[in-house]
Motif scaffolding. Structure first.
Motif: not given
Length: 199
Positions: A1, A3-4, A7-8, A13-14, A16, A98
């Motif tokens: 994904h 977004g992940r 974030a990484e 911080n992720y 969803d 995120v």
């Protein structure tokens, strides 16, 4: 994904919609408890961040949220929606996050230092990806996409009266049939400094 990945790579911080749903479930949200949570100003973010940082994967066996009584169901639905808004607003205020889904592009539309991104792909490309990822045939892949699109669209129309596909709600639009997930994440990373100038 995507977004992940962002974030990484950016140490953010992720958050969803599955995490928000699961945290609410773990909190044992019912109408009265959700209403109390809405009126309180502390605690929710701590629960969310603890869940995000947990090494244990979330169990996806969600309890049925609505009861048989329609008025009671509507009350619970509204209370849960308000709790979700509260969580999103607190996380956005803390920053360095995120946030994916749950109408955050509408709720945070005018929020300063917030970059809104719309990730999309043409339907044939989405069908092909779903067939590969979930090992489905064409018909079942189309059904899955239509069901998920309907649920997301209905949620945001119901609570925000808005169309999540409108470009005017976003600062950056990325077509993943042209850009890989890794490249898309890199593009977003490059755009992140722009968020400081927003609002």
């Amino acid at each position: 994904h995507i977004g992940r990945l962002v974030a990484e790579k950016s140490q953010l911080n992720y958050v969803d919609q599955e995490i928000i749903d699961e945290v609410a479930r773990r909190l044992g949200v019912d109408a009265q408890q959700a209403a109390r949570q809405v009126e309180q100003t502390t605690g929710t973010v701590g629960h969310i961040l603890e869940a995000i940082q947990s090494s244990n994967p979330f169990a996806l066996n969600y309890r049925t949220f609505f009861g048989p009584n329609l008025a009671q169901a509507q009350s619970k639905e509204l209370a849960y929606f308000r709790l979700t808004q509260k969580v999103l607003l607190e996380l956005a205020t803390q920053g360095n996050a995120v946030i994916v889904g749950r109408g955050s592009q509408f709720l945070l539309h005018n929020a300063p230092r917030t970059l809104h991104i719309y990730v999309f792909a043409p339907l044939p490309y989405r069908i092909e990806n779903v067939m590969k990822h979930f090992q489905l045939d064409y018909t079942h892949a189309v059904e899955l996409i239509e069901q998920r699109d309907y649920e997301f669209d209905a949620y945001e129309r119901h609570f925000y009266g808005a169309d999540r596909h409108q470009p005017s709600f976003y600062h950056l639009l990325i077509n993943t049939s042209l850009f890989s997930f890794d490249l898309s994440a890199s593009l977003i990373q490059q755009a992140l400094p722009v968020a400081k100038e927003i609002g």
